[in-house]
Structure formats: structure tokens, C-alpha cells
Design an enzyme around this catalytic site. Structure first.
Site, PDB file in Angstrom:
ATOM      1  N   ASP A 198      38.047 -33.636 -51.478  1.00 23.29           N
ATOM      2  CA  ASP A 198      37.886 -34.199 -50.140  1.00 23.29           C
ATOM      3  C   ASP A 198      37.107 -35.507 -50.253  1.00 23.29           C
ATOM      4  O   ASP A 198      37.558 -36.443 -50.885  1.00 23.29           O
ATOM      5  CB  ASP A 198      37.197 -33.178 -49.233  1.00 23.29           C
ATOM      6  CG  ASP A 198      37.280 -33.554 -47.765  1.00 23.29           C
ATOM      7  OD1 ASP A 198      38.018 -34.492 -47.426  1.00 23.29           O
ATOM      8  OD2 ASP A 198      36.604 -32.910 -46.948  1.00 23.29           O
ATOM      9  N   ARG A 200      37.649 -45.359 -46.358  1.00 25.98           N
ATOM     10  CA  ARG A 200      36.340 -44.776 -46.037  1.00 25.98           C
ATOM     11  C   ARG A 200      35.232 -45.327 -46.927  1.00 25.98           C
ATOM     12  O   ARG A 200      34.652 -44.597 -47.738  1.00 25.98           O
ATOM     13  CB  ARG A 200      36.368 -43.248 -46.105  1.00 25.98           C
ATOM     14  CG  ARG A 200      37.366 -42.611 -45.158  1.00 25.98           C
ATOM     15  CD  ARG A 200      37.259 -41.100 -45.174  1.00 25.98           C
ATOM     16  NE  ARG A 200      38.230 -40.497 -44.271  1.00 25.98           N
ATOM     17  CZ  ARG A 200      38.349 -39.191 -44.056  1.00 25.98           C
ATOM     18  NH1 ARG A 200      37.551 -38.352 -44.690  1.00 25.98           N
ATOM     19  NH2 ARG A 200      39.260 -38.726 -43.211  1.00 25.98           N
ATOM     20  N   ASP A 204      29.892 -37.746 -48.526  1.00 22.58           N
ATOM     21  CA  ASP A 204      29.897 -37.705 -47.064  1.00 22.58           C
ATOM     22  C   ASP A 204      28.493 -37.483 -46.527  1.00 22.58           C
ATOM     23  O   ASP A 204      27.707 -36.706 -47.087  1.00 22.58           O
ATOM     24  CB  ASP A 204      30.815 -36.598 -46.561  1.00 22.58           C
ATOM     25  CG  ASP A 204      32.292 -36.896 -46.798  1.00 22.58           C
ATOM     26  OD1 ASP A 204      32.605 -38.005 -47.280  1.00 22.58           O
ATOM     27  OD2 ASP A 204      33.123 -36.017 -46.517  1.00 22.58           O
TER      28      ASP A 204
END
Length: 315
Positions: free
Chosen positions: A151, A207, A155
Site C-alpha cells: 500500500d 502521492r 503514510d
């Protein structure tokens, strides 16, 4: 003759600029005195332990109190290892690696505040490589190499705050860094203050970060190269300052809003765009300089400095 050669070599070394992340502490939001924590010190003053197995890592990372965990060699883990407060997790030399799983800073009942992660290679994580979550604050993630996860590589979400991400290399992956859990997780409003500086985003797709809600989010002196979808996206009213970065072969360096997410705000200044598209900007952003002091490198020097200094084995 040997003396002259040695003197010349010493002069050349003296002319090489030092990395912008100090050995004794971070630059940016992780350095700020807030929420009862004056900067980020990790496990300073605590017990030092050499970690060589996944079982040891899971044990000591979850223990209460201050610990300095020195990762030696390649460590295989599965799923996420929970890291609780006051830990330094430091790679030894240039061969420290965590593979198969990742590090989660904090749980809903055990906070992951005041944590340092440095000089480690992260590969093939089953989920995130590093997840800063559950209200973790004062976190410094520095000089790591992150690739080939499932993933996100790194994060920051769920009300986390006062984080610095510096001198890391991201590669061989699509979703590099998410900031903010989701479009509907409004508890992140007023949190997610993160500094990203001197990172190398080498061929990652998107991202870098994709930001929601946080302000200010400070993105400076990073090197973006061959990022196929976009560089930075500001969404859900995030306030992002993008300055002094170098974008090379990035068709969409900065988005305001992305996919189903509402637009955020972006101020950009002193960035370099080589064979790249035009940045999108909107609105105004709180100046990070109201929180901390920093020095901006000439963006033209960023590719050389970041390639020389980012990643493992550089501290």
C-alpha cells in the site's frame, strides 16, 4: 607530493555541503515544542539493544519506556509491528533492512509519540512500510530507503501531528505517501502538520504527498524524477507550501484537488520544472516559518545534493 594530495582531498571534502538533517535532531515540525514534547528525541537516554530478529523487534518496539533499537542486518517480519512512545529505531551501517512487514507508530490505546526511524531499508511490506497513525506526534523519519510495498510507503494519518520526513529515497512503487486518512475523516482538521524535505522520489507514480486537511504542510528541497501520475496533490482544504523543489519529467507536478477529493490550497515558489508541466496553485497557506527556522537550498542544487545524501548509509 602525498601531503599535497591529502591536503587537496581535505579541501574537496570541506567544500561538500553537509546534509540538512542534523545528527542530533530534525528540522521542521518534529523539532517544534508542542503538545508537551520539546522536539523529537526518541529513545535518548534509554536502554540500547541490538535487534537481529523479527521477534526481538516486535518485543522491544512495544515495550514501555525509552529504548534505542539498533537494527543489524536483514530482519523478516509479517504484518505491522507496533512502535510505542520514546523509541529510536536505527539501522547499523548500510545493510539494515526490514522486509515483509512494516512499522506502525502507535495503537488506539498505546501512543507512538516521540519516535525516530533512521537509516533502514524497507522492502516488500504486506501493507504500509511505515504508518504514522492514531494521534502519534513528534516523529522523525530520516535517511531511509523505501520500495516495493503493498500500500503506502510512508503514510501519516488519524490525527497525527508534528512530523518530519527527511532525506529518504522512495522508488519502485506507486503510492508513496498519503497524508490524511480519508475525505470523510474530519478529525484530522487542525492536525497533520508535516515537513517533507530533501527526499528523492525516483520513479514513484503518485502521492508525494497526497494531502488532506493538514496545514501547514511544508514540502521543500525535494527531488522529483519521472513521476508518472503526479507529484503533489492538495485536497480537502489542506494548506501546502511547495518551495525550492526540483521537478524533472513530471507532467503534473502539483494538483489542486484530485480524483473524488475536493480541492485544497497550494502556494508554490522557487521551484524548478524541467520537462514538466505547469503547477496548479490556489489560495494562501500559513507560513511554516511561524513554527520553526529553516534554510532553503538553491533548487538548482537539489538533484545533486539529494542524490548524494538521501537514503541509507549516509549518516
Amino acid at each position: 607530493m602525498l601531503f599535497r594530495l591529502a591536503a587537496a582531498a581535505a579541501l574537496l571534502l570541506a567544500l561538500v555541503p553537509a546534509p540538512a538533517s542534523a545528527a542530533d535532531g530534525p528540522i521542521g515540525f518534529a523539532s517544534v515544542n508542542a503538545l508537551g514534547q520539546n522536539g523529537t528525541t526518541g529513545g535518548a537516554g534509554g536502554t540500547e539493544v541490538t535487534i537481529t530478529t523479527g521477534a526481538q523487534l516486535r518485543d522491544y518496539a512495544g515495550r514501555a519506556g525509552a529504548y534505542i533499537l539498533r537494527i543489524q542486518g536483514r530482519i523478516q517480519i509479517s504484518d505491522m509491528v507496533t512502535v510505542v512512545a520514546n523509541k529510536s529505531i536505527l539501522g547499523v551501517g548500510s545493510t539494515a533492512e526490514i522486509t515483509g512487514g512494516g512499522l506502525q507508530l502507535g495503537s488506539t490505546t498505546r501512543p507512538g509519540n516521540n519516535v525516530i526511524i533512521r537509516n533502514i531499508r524497507f522492502t516488500n511490506a504486506e501493507d504500509d512500510s511505515i504508518s504514522v497513525t492514531n494521534k502519534a506526534h513528534h516523529v522523525w523519519i530520516d535517511h531511509n530507503d523505501l520500495s516495493a510495498g503493498y500500500d503506502g510507503l510512508l503514510d501519516v494519518k488519524r490525527e497525527s501531528d508534528y512530523v518530519t520526513v527527511s532525506w529518504n529515497k522512495f522508488h519502485h512503487h506507486s503510492k508513496a505517501m498519503l497524508l490524511g486518512h480519508s475525505d470523510t475523516y474530519t478529525a484530522d482538521i487542525g492536525k497533520l502538520r508535516v515537513t517533507y524535505h530533501h527526499n528523492f522520489f525516483d520513479g514513484t507514480d503518485q502521492r508525494h504527498p497526497r494531502a488532506r486537511f493538514g496545514e501547514p504542510v511544508h514540502v521543500f528541497n525535494n527531488y522529483y524524477r519521472n513521476n508518472s501520475l503526479y507529484g503533489i496533490a492538495s485536497t480537502q482544504n489542506a494548506g501546502v507550501l511547495v518551495e525550492g523543489n526540483y521537478f524533472e519529467n513530471v507532467a503534473h507536478p502539483i494538483h489542486v484537488g484530485y480524483a473524488e477529493s475536493d480541492p485544497g490550497r497550494v502556494v508554490e515558489r522557487r521551484n524548478v520544472y524541467v520537462n514538466s508541466g505547469a503547477p496548479e496553485t490556489a489560495g494562501s497557506v500559513v507560513e511554516p516559518g511561524t513554527y520553526y527556522a529553516y534554510t532553503l537550498d538553491d533548487p538548482a542544487t537539489v538533484p545533486a545534493k539529494v542524490q548524494a545524501g538521501a537514503g541509507v548509509g549516509k549518516i
